[in-house]
Write a protein that holds these residues in place. Structure first.
Motif, PDB file in Angstrom:
ATOM      1  N   GLN A  21      -6.401   1.104   6.752  1.00 33.60           N
ATOM      2  CA  GLN A  21      -5.275   1.908   7.237  1.00 33.60           C
ATOM      3  C   GLN A  21      -5.552   3.384   6.976  1.00 33.60           C
ATOM      4  O   GLN A  21      -6.230   3.742   6.015  1.00 33.60           O
ATOM      5  N   LYS A  22      -5.013   4.241   7.843  1.00 38.10           N
ATOM      6  CA  LYS A  22      -5.196   5.687   7.679  1.00 38.10           C
ATOM      7  C   LYS A  22      -3.943   6.381   8.197  1.00 38.10           C
ATOM      8  O   LYS A  22      -3.813   6.667   9.383  1.00 38.10           O
ATOM      9  N   SER A  23      -3.026   6.685   7.291  1.00 31.78           N
ATOM     10  CA  SER A  23      -1.714   7.213   7.677  1.00 31.78           C
ATOM     11  C   SER A  23      -1.719   8.719   7.930  1.00 31.78           C
ATOM     12  O   SER A  23      -0.853   9.242   8.612  1.00 31.78           O
ATOM     13  N   GLY A  24      -2.682   9.419   7.322  1.00 30.55           N
ATOM     14  CA  GLY A  24      -2.692  10.877   7.446  1.00 30.55           C
ATOM     15  C   GLY A  24      -1.917  11.575   6.337  1.00 30.55           C
ATOM     16  O   GLY A  24      -1.688  12.780   6.392  1.00 30.55           O
ATOM     17  N   TYR A  25      -1.511  10.831   5.311  1.00 32.28           N
ATOM     18  CA  TYR A  25      -0.887  11.419   4.135  1.00 32.28           C
ATOM     19  C   TYR A  25      -1.266  10.564   2.931  1.00 32.28           C
ATOM     20  O   TYR A  25      -1.800   9.453   3.083  1.00 32.28           O
ATOM     21  N   VAL A  26      -1.017  11.067   1.694  1.00 31.32           N
ATOM     22  CA  VAL A  26      -1.259  10.240   0.513  1.00 31.32           C
ATOM     23  C   VAL A  26       0.043  10.022  -0.247  1.00 31.32           C
ATOM     24  O   VAL A  26       0.899  10.902  -0.321  1.00 31.32           O
ATOM     25  N   ARG A  27       0.171   8.811  -0.732  1.00 33.79           N
ATOM     26  CA  ARG A  27       1.280   8.425  -1.605  1.00 33.79           C
ATOM     27  C   ARG A  27       0.723   7.487  -2.660  1.00 33.79           C
ATOM     28  O   ARG A  27      -0.331   6.873  -2.464  1.00 33.79           O
ATOM     29  N   HIS A  28       1.458   7.335  -3.745  1.00 34.07           N
ATOM     30  CA  HIS A  28       0.935   6.532  -4.845  1.00 34.07           C
ATOM     31  C   HIS A  28       1.127   5.033  -4.646  1.00 34.07           C
ATOM     32  O   HIS A  28       0.719   4.241  -5.503  1.00 34.07           O
ATOM     33  N   ASP A  29       1.737   4.640  -3.534  1.00 34.21           N
ATOM     34  CA  ASP A  29       1.855   3.203  -3.254  1.00 34.21           C
ATOM     35  C   ASP A  29       0.745   2.717  -2.319  1.00 34.21           C
ATOM     36  O   ASP A  29       0.814   1.618  -1.792  1.00 34.21           O
ATOM     37  N   GLN A  30      -0.292   3.523  -2.139  1.00 34.53           N
ATOM     38  CA  GLN A  30      -1.375   3.157  -1.221  1.00 34.53           C
ATOM     39  C   GLN A  30      -2.493   2.391  -1.917  1.00 34.53           C
ATOM     40  O   GLN A  30      -3.511   2.081  -1.301  1.00 34.53           O
ATOM     41  N   ALA A  31      -2.322   2.091  -3.205  1.00 36.07           N
ATOM     42  CA  ALA A  31      -3.292   1.280  -3.936  1.00 36.07           C
ATOM     43  C   ALA A  31      -2.547   0.328  -4.863  1.00 36.07           C
ATOM     44  O   ALA A  31      -1.454   0.639  -5.346  1.00 36.07           O
ATOM     45  N   THR A  32      -3.135  -0.825  -5.096  1.00 38.14           N
ATOM     46  CA  THR A  32      -2.540  -1.823  -5.975  1.00 38.14           C
ATOM     47  C   THR A  32      -3.618  -2.409  -6.877  1.00 38.14           C
ATOM     48  O   THR A  32      -4.807  -2.370  -6.559  1.00 38.14           O
ATOM     49  N   GLN A  33      -3.164  -2.942  -8.017  1.00 36.99           N
ATOM     50  CA  GLN A  33      -4.076  -3.654  -8.926  1.00 36.99           C
ATOM     51  C   GLN A  33      -3.822  -5.150  -8.805  1.00 36.99           C
ATOM     52  O   GLN A  33      -2.688  -5.605  -8.933  1.00 36.99           O
ATOM     53  N   LEU A  34      -4.875  -5.893  -8.547  1.00 29.97           N
ATOM     54  CA  LEU A  34      -4.783  -7.346  -8.435  1.00 29.97           C
ATOM     55  C   LEU A  34      -5.641  -7.957  -9.542  1.00 29.97           C
ATOM     56  O   LEU A  34      -6.832  -7.655  -9.645  1.00 29.97           O
ATOM     57  N   MET A  35      -5.033  -8.819 -10.374  1.00 26.94           N
ATOM     58  CA  MET A  35      -5.784  -9.433 -11.474  1.00 26.94           C
ATOM     59  C   MET A  35      -6.048 -10.892 -11.166  1.00 26.94           C
ATOM     60  O   MET A  35      -5.140 -11.626 -10.758  1.00 26.94           O
ATOM     61  N   GLN A  36      -7.285 -11.310 -11.330  1.00 27.81           N
ATOM     62  CA  GLN A  36      -7.649 -12.697 -11.074  1.00 27.81           C
ATOM     63  C   GLN A  36      -8.813 -13.094 -11.977  1.00 27.81           C
ATOM     64  O   GLN A  36      -9.846 -12.409 -12.013  1.00 27.81           O
ATOM     65  N   ASN A  37      -8.625 -14.188 -12.716  1.00 30.29           N
ATOM     66  CA  ASN A  37      -9.665 -14.723 -13.600  1.00 30.29           C
ATOM     67  C   ASN A  37     -10.207 -13.671 -14.580  1.00 30.29           C
ATOM     68  O   ASN A  37     -11.410 -13.620 -14.842  1.00 30.29           O
ATOM     69  N   GLY A  38      -9.303 -12.822 -15.066  1.00 29.92           N
ATOM     70  CA  GLY A  38      -9.719 -11.825 -16.044  1.00 29.92           C
ATOM     71  C   GLY A  38     -10.353 -10.577 -15.467  1.00 29.92           C
ATOM     72  O   GLY A  38     -10.736  -9.668 -16.206  1.00 29.92           O
ATOM     73  N   ASP A  39     -10.484 -10.497 -14.149  1.00 32.01           N
ATOM     74  CA  ASP A  39     -11.028  -9.312 -13.484  1.00 32.01           C
ATOM     75  C   ASP A  39      -9.908  -8.567 -12.775  1.00 32.01           C
ATOM     76  O   ASP A  39      -8.874  -9.147 -12.426  1.00 32.01           O
ATOM     77  N   ILE A  40     -10.112  -7.273 -12.553  1.00 28.93           N
ATOM     78  CA  ILE A  40      -9.120  -6.466 -11.838  1.00 28.93           C
ATOM     79  C   ILE A  40      -9.750  -5.850 -10.593  1.00 28.93           C
ATOM     80  O   ILE A  40     -10.817  -5.231 -10.664  1.00 28.93           O
ATOM     81  N   GLU A  41      -9.084  -6.064  -9.474  1.00 31.21           N
ATOM     82  CA  GLU A  41      -9.494  -5.416  -8.231  1.00 31.21           C
ATOM     83  C   GLU A  41      -8.478  -4.335  -7.889  1.00 31.21           C
ATOM     84  O   GLU A  41      -7.284  -4.607  -7.774  1.00 31.21           O
ATOM     85  N   VAL A  42      -8.946  -3.102  -7.790  1.00 36.50           N
ATOM     86  CA  VAL A  42      -8.101  -2.010  -7.321  1.00 36.50           C
ATOM     87  C   VAL A  42      -8.298  -1.931  -5.808  1.00 36.50           C
ATOM     88  O   VAL A  42      -9.380  -1.587  -5.331  1.00 36.50           O
ATOM     89  N   HIS A  43      -7.245  -2.288  -5.072  1.00 37.35           N
ATOM     90  CA  HIS A  43      -7.366  -2.293  -3.617  1.00 37.35           C
ATOM     91  C   HIS A  43      -6.678  -1.064  -3.032  1.00 37.35           C
ATOM     92  O   HIS A  43      -5.479  -0.862  -3.217  1.00 37.35           O
ATOM     93  N   VAL A  44      -7.441  -0.237  -2.362  1.00 36.75           N
ATOM     94  CA  VAL A  44      -6.923   0.955  -1.692  1.00 36.75           C
ATOM     95  C   VAL A  44      -6.669   0.579  -0.239  1.00 36.75           C
ATOM     96  O   VAL A  44      -7.595   0.437   0.557  1.00 36.75           O
TER      97      VAL A  44
END
Length: 319
Positions: A32-55
């Motif tokens: 996605q490319k909205s043309g602005y930045v906000r702090h809800d554009q990334a999330t942390q997903l935890m699985q099996n002890g690992d963390i994926e930061v998804h932008v």
């Protein structure tokens, strides 16, 4: 179309985070490319002890990824976290209270994060423009004739704007926000004064500022005749304790009160341990059986603080 990439500063930041985290922290990018930045554009997903930061939005992938990773880094460095151990028994209300408390907490955390990003050239004039666009993608200008349901969101969003710009806006931006948000801008400046009053460089300073912000936010809600957060009761703020405080008896550091809210884990009446100095919720206990309550509280008050927190499996930061 050019594939979005992360710059070297983010790669280095990820390496620093992985050196502290027992699992693996990775960053993935959406399209996605909205043309602005906000702090809800990334999330942390935890699985099996690992963390994926998804932008999810890659308008500014290095800025957004670094922002989210730095939140995680603060946790790993021992900065105090919030937990929500009480419920009003109204799921929608709980969600609203948790969202507001998180925005206030994040505004304080952003003092550290934005400084770090600026120090590493992850915020420049282009990012500032994209951030300002994100403001208007989040809130609408005020109606001068009536308050609406967006007043709380405006207050939170504009407070974070002040943190992002360090309280110093360009003449054009200042003219625009003061014209579009006269009431909420004035209120946001009051909250920002609380945040900026003292340096936020240590876990203790961060916790102190968040607690003060909860109270200042409720003062503003009261002035606007809007529902209060009651953050000092609803939110459990991780304690920051000196060696001496860990050895004190519970009665010397905390007062334990019955709450009208329910303890979430056992769905029973809750008791809250309030810090004697700032009256902030430091831990939550399910109510003991009625016949055991006298002995329960006598033992509890006589324990040392470190042992109580170990029993509750309650993390704390050493001051």
């Amino acid at each position: 179309m050019t594939e979005p990439k992360l710059n070297q500063q983010v790669t280095d930041l990820l390496a620093a985070t992985n050196s502290l985290f027992p699992g693996n922290v990775t960053v993935t990018l959406g399209d996605q490319k909205s043309g602005y930045v906000r702090h809800d554009q990334a999330t942390q997903l935890m699985q099996n002890g690992d963390i994926e930061v998804h932008v999810s939005d890659v308008t500014a992938p290095s800025y957004t990824a670094s922002h989210e990773v730095m939140h995680l880094l603060l946790l790993l460095q021992g900065f105090p976290q919030m937990t929500f151990n009480l419920t009003t028994n109204n799921e929608k209300l709980d969600e609203q209270l948790m969202a507001i408390a998180t925005e206030l907490y994040d505004a304080v955390a952003h003092v550290l994060i934005v400084k770090n990003q600026r120090d590493h050239d992850l915020i420049d004039a282009d990012i500032e423009d994209l951030y300002f666009k994100g403001l208007y993608a989040t809130i609408d200008p005020e109606d001068p004739n009536q308050d609406d349901a967006m007043m709380t969101l405006r207050l939170l969003t504009l407070t974070d704007l002040l943190v992002f710009f360090g309280g110093e806006l360009t003449k054009d931006r200042l003219a625009k926000v003061t014209a579009d948000f006269p009431k909420s801008w004035t209120a946001a400046q009051k909250l920002y004064e609380i945040i900026a009053a003292k340096p936020i460089e240590t876990p203790f300073a961060m916790r102190r500022t968040v607690v003060k912000l909860f109270k200042a936010f409720d003062d503003q809600m009261l002035a606007w005749d809007l529902p209060l957060l009651h953050g000092s009761e609803f939110v459990t703020m991780q304690s920051v304790l000196s060696d001496r405080q860990q050895r004190l008896e519970v009665r010397q550091l905390f007062d334990i009160y019955h709450s009208e809210m329910i303890e979430t884990e056992q769905q029973t009446r809750a008791f809250i341990g309030l810090n004697k100095n700032d009256r902030q919720n430091a831990f939550v206990l399910p109510a003991p059986a009625e016949k055991d309550s006298d002995d329960f509280f006598k033992e509890l008050y006589g324990m040392n603080v470190k042992d109580l927190f170990a029993r509750l499996n309650m993390p704390f930061t050493i001051r």
